[in-house]
Write an enzyme that holds these catalytic residues in place. Structure first.
Site, mmCIF file in Angstrom:
data_model
loop_
_atom_site.group_PDB
_atom_site.id
_atom_site.type_symbol
_atom_site.label_atom_id
_atom_site.label_comp_id
_atom_site.label_asym_id
_atom_site.label_seq_id
_atom_site.Cartn_x
_atom_site.Cartn_y
_atom_site.Cartn_z
ATOM 1 N N GLY A 191 6.048 8.084 -3.644
ATOM 2 C CA GLY A 191 5.034 8.568 -3.767
ATOM 3 C C GLY A 191 5.207 10.167 -3.684
ATOM 4 O O GLY A 191 5.535 10.987 -4.570
ATOM 5 N N ASP A 198 9.099 -4.856 -5.593
ATOM 6 C CA ASP A 198 8.625 -3.444 -5.719
ATOM 7 C C ASP A 198 9.581 -2.348 -5.413
ATOM 8 O O ASP A 198 9.966 -1.592 -6.084
ATOM 9 C CB ASP A 198 7.426 -2.978 -4.865
ATOM 10 C CG ASP A 198 6.987 -1.722 -4.577
ATOM 11 O OD1 ASP A 198 6.392 -1.210 -5.533
ATOM 12 O OD2 ASP A 198 7.535 -1.082 -3.788
ATOM 13 N N LYS A 203 12.277 0.336 -7.725
ATOM 14 C CA LYS A 203 12.531 1.919 -7.226
ATOM 15 C C LYS A 203 13.971 2.173 -6.984
ATOM 16 O O LYS A 203 14.612 3.165 -7.549
ATOM 17 C CB LYS A 203 11.770 2.179 -5.800
ATOM 18 C CG LYS A 203 10.336 2.145 -6.238
ATOM 19 C CD LYS A 203 9.411 1.941 -4.541
ATOM 20 C CE LYS A 203 8.116 2.077 -4.818
ATOM 21 N NZ LYS A 203 7.472 1.656 -3.544
HETATM 22 N N1 LIG Z 1 -1.362 4.042 -4.683
HETATM 23 C C1 LIG Z 1 -0.283 4.617 -4.400
HETATM 24 O O1 LIG Z 1 0.025 5.034 -3.233
HETATM 25 C C2 LIG Z 1 0.686 4.725 -5.367
HETATM 26 C C3 LIG Z 1 1.977 5.417 -5.033
HETATM 27 C C4 LIG Z 1 2.955 5.585 -5.875
HETATM 28 C C5 LIG Z 1 2.576 5.139 -7.014
HETATM 29 N N2 LIG Z 1 1.791 4.536 -7.551
HETATM 30 C C6 LIG Z 1 1.603 3.814 -8.954
HETATM 31 O O2 LIG Z 1 0.338 4.635 -9.437
HETATM 32 C C7 LIG Z 1 -0.147 3.897 -10.497
HETATM 33 C C8 LIG Z 1 -1.773 3.755 -9.848
HETATM 34 O O3 LIG Z 1 -1.730 3.340 -8.754
HETATM 35 P P1 LIG Z 1 -3.201 3.113 -7.985
HETATM 36 O O4 LIG Z 1 -2.915 2.784 -6.611
HETATM 37 O O5 LIG Z 1 -4.044 4.291 -8.324
HETATM 38 O O6 LIG Z 1 -3.991 1.846 -8.957
HETATM 39 P P2 LIG Z 1 -5.403 1.591 -9.071
HETATM 40 O O7 LIG Z 1 -5.925 2.200 -7.767
HETATM 41 O O8 LIG Z 1 -5.304 -0.031 -9.119
HETATM 42 O O9 LIG Z 1 -5.898 2.086 -10.246
HETATM 43 C C9 LIG Z 1 -5.522 1.932 -11.556
HETATM 44 C C10 LIG Z 1 -6.691 2.137 -12.391
HETATM 45 O O10 LIG Z 1 -6.413 2.177 -13.712
HETATM 46 C C11 LIG Z 1 -7.353 1.347 -14.284
HETATM 47 N N3 LIG Z 1 -6.746 0.486 -15.235
HETATM 48 C C12 LIG Z 1 -5.895 -0.591 -14.939
HETATM 49 N N4 LIG Z 1 -5.409 -1.398 -16.026
HETATM 50 C C13 LIG Z 1 -6.211 -0.851 -16.981
HETATM 51 C C14 LIG Z 1 -6.419 -0.880 -18.289
HETATM 52 N N5 LIG Z 1 -5.574 -2.019 -19.018
HETATM 53 N N6 LIG Z 1 -7.343 -0.406 -18.900
HETATM 54 C C15 LIG Z 1 -7.926 0.724 -18.406
HETATM 55 N N7 LIG Z 1 -8.050 1.046 -17.370
HETATM 56 C C16 LIG Z 1 -7.131 0.258 -16.533
HETATM 57 C C17 LIG Z 1 -8.001 0.734 -13.165
HETATM 58 O O11 LIG Z 1 -9.284 0.124 -13.587
HETATM 59 P P3 LIG Z 1 -10.225 -0.912 -12.629
HETATM 60 O O12 LIG Z 1 -10.802 -0.098 -11.643
HETATM 61 O O13 LIG Z 1 -10.983 -1.395 -13.849
HETATM 62 O O14 LIG Z 1 -9.104 -1.799 -12.170
HETATM 63 C C18 LIG Z 1 -8.140 1.726 -12.106
HETATM 64 O O15 LIG Z 1 -9.129 2.599 -12.197
HETATM 65 C C19 LIG Z 1 0.362 2.473 -10.443
HETATM 66 O O16 LIG Z 1 1.716 2.552 -11.372
HETATM 67 C C20 LIG Z 1 1.320 2.427 -8.894
HETATM 68 O O17 LIG Z 1 2.327 1.740 -8.825
HETATM 69 C C21 LIG Z 1 0.634 4.333 -6.722
#
Ligand SMILES: NC(=O)c1ccc[n+]([C@@H]2O[C@H](COP(=O)([O-])OP(=O)(O)OC[C@H]3O[C@@H](n4cnc5c(N)ncnc54)[C@H](OP(=O)(O)O)[C@@H]3O)[C@@H](O)[C@H]2O)c1
Length: 438
Positions: free
Chosen positions: A147, A213, A217
């Protein structure tokens, strides 16, 4: 006669576009935080122009959308992004499908890609990087591991000149939260439920607790630090769900605690790599990492150990990494990129081991365990048995002197068949400061 060199086109940078236009794909936790950081920091040279999400009206009307400038186009059509004059697509949806196909289309359309998607980069990183090079654009993924901790840019920019021989770390904040709370006395089921309520763990927590996961990484880190391409599915994983309170008590007696550790060590052409709960000495920086913190220790042949640590997850820390990647793209990304080689991988390490047995106590059990270990060439180092447990369900621990994990597993296969064994024996590698793969 002088030959004329073919001029290499420069990758698209801020010099070609004074303002780099940015589209966010996925307005979730990280995507909305990226919009907030861009709006709050007024980062020069970057302009958010598009936000894509399914059912986008829901996102456009959310509280998180308030910071988004009125000029931004909200869309649920990826083709709108492809057809637009966006320079960089920021993929923050997660998962392999449809993210992979869309990133390929974006790169082929001459748009750079910034992503935080570890699964995409672990499984498809090398082929996406080739596609980016082919189209003279950038693929940057500094937020895909740890992150907000700049371990990827730190390794690319700061350690490219060293020969990294091994790395180990805590790269899954959910497991670290669970294990560090168990260290303080909570039980696994309670902490997992808390983690789910706080949004640290999914309703199906297996990607975190079973190590999938972290292994994605670990593969990304191994590629960058040791130029080794690993098949993520070939990396050995072990769940943290079999760790119990008693293991923390015994670990403490051994001046250790327990963490989910991801470790990789290059030995000739073979990569030793494993994601598992391990005993970590209390003097190790990994033991000091609590809650959702991440920590990576990179060991170089010339530079020695370098430690990266900080917030491994969360919208804003991750958004900082994403915006930093955007700035790198805007400035032409001059990081060190060395060629990678496919490497065979084994989960075997030469290490001391912690073995916890739960038995229906009968005379001769210890000598039978000792006999099984001796038969494969392993030696007992110590025996720990805490008072206060019933003889019919007695947990005790044996530590074994350094040997290969596969040697211990061979002995455990026969020990597990003993009539007195009430549970499958638990085997954990014990980290030492100077342990070496063989
Ligand atoms: N969260 C963290 O702390 C963190 C840290 C490091 C890396 N990451 C990475 O960052 C990325 C995003 O994570 P996040 O936590 O932000 O996830 P999240 O909160 O689930 O957000 C994903 C977003 O993408 C949308 N989405 C997913 N699939 C889609 C599709 N097929 N078409 C259109 N929109 C779509 C979702 O819409 P809906 O609301 O409709 O589902 C949601 O708004 C991931 O790859 C994760 O591994 C996250």
């Amino acid at each position: 006669m002088a030959t004329k060199r073919k001029k290499q086109p420069a990758a698209k940078t801020a010099s070609a576009h004074p303002v780099v236009k940015v589209a966010i794909l996925g307005f979730g936790t990280v995507g909305s935080s990226v919009a907030r950081v861009l709006a709050a920091s007024k980062v020069p040279g970057l302009q958010l122009t598009h936000i894509f999400n399914r059912n986008v009206e829901r996102k456009r009307n959310s509280d998180a959308a308030r910071v988004v400038p009125g000029t931004v186009v909200w869309t649920e059509s990826f083709d709108d992004i492809l057809r637009s004059d966006v320079d960089v697509v920021v993929e923050l949806m997660g998962g392999l499908t449809p993210a992979e196909g869309w990133m390929r289309k974006a790169l082929a359309a001459g748009k750079s890609v910034v992503t935080a998607n570890k699964q995409l980069i672990a499984y498809r990183g090398p082929s996406l990087a080739k596609l980016a090079a082919l189209h003279n654009v950038h693929l940057v993924h500094g937020a895909a591991v740890a992150g907000g901790v700049p371990v990827i840019p730190g390794m690319l920019q700061g350690l490219g000149g060293d020969q990294v021989t091994r790395l180990s770390g805590i790269v899954n904040g959910t497991c670290n939260y669970i294990l560090s709370r168990m260290e303080a006395g909570a039980d696994y089921a309670t902490v997992l439920a808390d983690a789910q309520q706080l949004g640290y763990a999914e309703s199906d927590p297996s990607a975190d607790v079973d190590g999938y996961d972290a292994r994605a990484k670990l593969c990304i880190l191994s590629r960058i630090a040791m130029h080794a391409e690993l098949d993520p599915d070939a990396v050995a994983t072990q769940t943290i769900s079999t760790i119990e309170a008693i293991d923390f008590s015994y670990a403490k007696e051994l001046n250790c605690t327990i963490r989910q550790v991801s470790r990789a060590e290059l030995n000739g052409k073979l990569m030793h790599a494993r994601v598992a709960p391990m005993l970590v000495p209390l003097t190790s920086p990994m033991a000091w990492s609590h809650g959702t913190q991440n920590m990576v220790v990179v060991s170089g042949r010339f530079g020695g150990d370098v430690v990266f640590s900080g917030h491994g997850a969360g919208g804003e820390p991750t958004a900082v990494a994403v915006v930093s990647d955007l700035l790198a793209v805007a400035q032409g990304c001059s990081s060190v990129q060395l060629p990678v080689r496919k490497r065979e991988v084994t989960g075997d390490f030469f290490a001391p081991h912690y073995l916890r047995f739960v038995v229906d106590d009968k005379p001769g059990i210890v000598s039978a365990i000792s006999g099984a270990l001796t038969k494969v060439g392993a030696n007992i180092d110590s025996l720990l048995q805490r008072r206060g447990y019933p003889k019919h369900r007695l947990p005790f621990v044996v530590t074994a002197e350094p040997c290969l994990t596969s040697t211990i597993e061979q002995a455990l296969a026969s020990i597990a068949r003993m009539d007195c064994m009430l549970e499958r024996p638990l085997c954990l590698q014990m980290l030492e400061v100077e342990d070496k793969a063989e």
